[in-house]
Design a protein around this motif. Sequence first.
Motif, PDB file in Angstrom:
ATOM      1  N   THR A  55      19.939  14.906  20.487  1.00 21.53           N
ATOM      2  CA  THR A  55      18.995  14.289  19.638  1.00 21.53           C
ATOM      3  C   THR A  55      18.710  13.006  19.934  1.00 21.53           C
ATOM      4  N   THR A  56      19.067  12.868  21.278  1.00 23.31           N
ATOM      5  CA  THR A  56      18.628  11.629  21.945  1.00 23.31           C
ATOM      6  C   THR A  56      17.657  11.584  22.821  1.00 23.31           C
ATOM      7  N   GLU A  57      16.623  10.642  22.882  1.00 22.06           N
ATOM      8  CA  GLU A  57      15.540  10.577  23.733  1.00 22.06           C
ATOM      9  C   GLU A  57      15.947  10.717  25.452  1.00 22.06           C
ATOM     10  N   GLU A  58      17.109   9.823  25.853  1.00 20.96           N
ATOM     11  CA  GLU A  58      17.247  10.289  27.094  1.00 20.96           C
ATOM     12  C   GLU A  58      17.792  11.529  27.567  1.00 20.96           C
ATOM     13  N   TYR A  59      18.600  12.286  26.755  1.00 21.52           N
ATOM     14  CA  TYR A  59      18.860  13.650  27.016  1.00 21.52           C
ATOM     15  C   TYR A  59      17.675  14.669  26.853  1.00 21.52           C
ATOM     16  N   LEU A  60      16.762  14.437  25.984  1.00 26.72           N
ATOM     17  CA  LEU A  60      15.699  15.462  25.728  1.00 26.72           C
ATOM     18  C   LEU A  60      14.813  15.254  26.786  1.00 26.72           C
ATOM     19  N   LEU A  79      13.156  17.079  42.794  1.00 30.04           N
ATOM     20  CA  LEU A  79      13.629  15.904  42.212  1.00 30.04           C
ATOM     21  C   LEU A  79      12.831  14.612  42.062  1.00 30.04           C
ATOM     22  N   PRO A  80      11.972  14.228  43.297  1.00 32.70           N
ATOM     23  CA  PRO A  80      11.214  12.885  43.067  1.00 32.70           C
ATOM     24  C   PRO A  80      10.143  13.353  42.186  1.00 32.70           C
ATOM     25  N   PRO A  81       9.277  14.624  42.165  1.00 36.02           N
ATOM     26  CA  PRO A  81       8.326  14.777  41.246  1.00 36.02           C
ATOM     27  C   PRO A  81       8.756  15.226  39.770  1.00 36.02           C
ATOM     28  N   SER A  82      10.082  15.476  39.592  1.00 33.39           N
ATOM     29  CA  SER A  82      10.543  15.595  38.213  1.00 33.39           C
ATOM     30  C   SER A  82      10.994  14.258  37.628  1.00 33.39           C
ATOM     31  N   VAL A  83      11.437  13.136  38.311  1.00 32.04           N
ATOM     32  CA  VAL A  83      11.524  12.095  38.004  1.00 32.04           C
ATOM     33  C   VAL A  83      10.124  11.194  37.370  1.00 32.04           C
ATOM     34  N   GLU A  84       9.002  11.596  38.281  1.00 33.90           N
ATOM     35  CA  GLU A  84       7.931  11.094  38.033  1.00 33.90           C
ATOM     36  C   GLU A  84       7.439  11.438  36.783  1.00 33.90           C
ATOM     37  N   LEU A  85       7.449  12.704  36.480  1.00 35.32           N
ATOM     38  CA  LEU A  85       7.154  13.315  35.297  1.00 35.32           C
ATOM     39  C   LEU A  85       7.700  12.815  34.049  1.00 35.32           C
ATOM     40  N   ALA A  86       9.229  12.462  34.286  1.00 33.60           N
ATOM     41  CA  ALA A  86       9.952  11.949  33.072  1.00 33.60           C
ATOM     42  C   ALA A  86       9.652  10.511  32.907  1.00 33.60           C
ATOM     43  N   ASP A  97      12.527   1.439  28.390  1.00 27.35           N
ATOM     44  CA  ASP A  97      13.768   0.955  28.424  1.00 27.35           C
ATOM     45  C   ASP A  97      14.699   2.029  28.864  1.00 27.35           C
ATOM     46  N   LEU A  98      14.434   3.214  29.073  1.00 29.64           N
ATOM     47  CA  LEU A  98      15.192   4.448  29.283  1.00 29.64           C
ATOM     48  C   LEU A  98      15.009   5.049  30.776  1.00 29.64           C
ATOM     49  N   ARG A  99      14.098   4.251  31.415  1.00 28.61           N
ATOM     50  CA  ARG A  99      13.655   4.661  32.886  1.00 28.61           C
ATOM     51  C   ARG A  99      14.924   4.601  33.878  1.00 28.61           C
ATOM     52  N   THR A 100      15.599   3.708  33.824  1.00 26.15           N
ATOM     53  CA  THR A 100      16.641   3.778  34.898  1.00 26.15           C
ATOM     54  C   THR A 100      17.579   4.859  34.548  1.00 26.15           C
ATOM     55  N   LEU A 101      18.041   5.114  33.258  1.00 23.52           N
ATOM     56  CA  LEU A 101      19.100   6.083  32.857  1.00 23.52           C
ATOM     57  C   LEU A 101      18.407   7.282  33.037  1.00 23.52           C
ATOM     58  N   VAL A 102      17.392   7.680  32.674  1.00 25.24           N
ATOM     59  CA  VAL A 102      16.933   9.019  32.788  1.00 25.24           C
ATOM     60  C   VAL A 102      16.498   9.492  34.243  1.00 25.24           C
ATOM     61  N   ALA A 119      32.173  10.274  30.592  1.00 23.07           N
ATOM     62  CA  ALA A 119      31.639  10.207  29.287  1.00 23.07           C
ATOM     63  C   ALA A 119      30.030   9.516  29.538  1.00 23.07           C
ATOM     64  N   SER A 120      29.748   9.260  30.558  1.00 23.08           N
ATOM     65  CA  SER A 120      28.419   8.638  30.795  1.00 23.08           C
ATOM     66  C   SER A 120      27.314   9.725  30.711  1.00 23.08           C
ATOM     67  N   PRO A 121      26.138   9.376  30.275  1.00 25.50           N
ATOM     68  CA  PRO A 121      25.109  10.396  30.149  1.00 25.50           C
ATOM     69  C   PRO A 121      24.857  10.994  31.639  1.00 25.50           C
ATOM     70  N   VAL A 122      24.801  10.316  32.576  1.00 28.08           N
ATOM     71  CA  VAL A 122      24.712  10.908  34.182  1.00 28.08           C
ATOM     72  C   VAL A 122      25.383  11.966  34.214  1.00 28.08           C
ATOM     73  N   GLU A 123      26.808  11.729  34.098  1.00 29.62           N
ATOM     74  CA  GLU A 123      27.878  12.787  34.106  1.00 29.62           C
ATOM     75  C   GLU A 123      27.754  13.793  33.314  1.00 29.62           C
ATOM     76  N   VAL A 124      27.568  13.798  32.117  1.00 34.09           N
ATOM     77  CA  VAL A 124      27.752  14.789  31.008  1.00 34.09           C
ATOM     78  C   VAL A 124      26.478  15.661  31.585  1.00 34.09           C
ATOM     79  N   PHE A 125      25.281  15.005  31.698  1.00 37.22           N
ATOM     80  CA  PHE A 125      23.897  15.781  32.014  1.00 37.22           C
ATOM     81  C   PHE A 125      24.526  16.707  33.356  1.00 37.22           C
ATOM     82  N   ARG A 126      25.024  15.898  34.560  1.00 37.06           N
ATOM     83  CA  ARG A 126      25.485  16.772  35.455  1.00 37.06           C
ATOM     84  C   ARG A 126      26.127  17.864  35.390  1.00 37.06           C
TER      85      ARG A 126
END
Length: 184
Positions: A55-60, A79-86, A97-102, A119-126
Amino acid sequence: MSAVVDELDRRLTPWREELGTDWDAYRNHVRRVLAFCDELHAISFRAPHSPVPSTTEEYLTAAAFHDLGIWSAHTFDYLPPSVELAQRWLHEQDRVDLRTLVTEMISDHHKVRRAASPASPVEVFRRADTMDVSFGLVRFGVPRHRYSTIVKQLPDNGFHRRLVDLTIRRTREHPTSPLPMFKW
């Protein structure tokens, strides 16, 4: 869950033509990853009042765009083009504000070793993406029945077969760099 699907579709629909016959496969992969994020969140040590990842912007945003560079840039070094799209999406939504995290969530989602605290979003997503790509061989504590329920609700539709095809093609064209998205 329909609000989550609507939000994902808002991000993915502009890429429907580019995804072509892989639309259902990629869309369900993204939805499975988000569902696995929710499962990991439920068993983690996070506060019970914290929002469910899907339900959160960063995960979506990370989920929708994390592999999309395969299709948008026509490359397996995506990965680079995917990051650019996000990042473009976040800018358009006034969520820089979510650029670094996403960026970290996408850039590190194929890291072989732990990317951050559990519990970090980076690790949960990985971990969630690893669960899906490994067909649940690695589940990080998510019960098999929960994994199976999600996979039944959101079928593969050829996603893993597409990854195998892309890996074979990449290996033939770049034998010294067959999987450029992986990091230690």
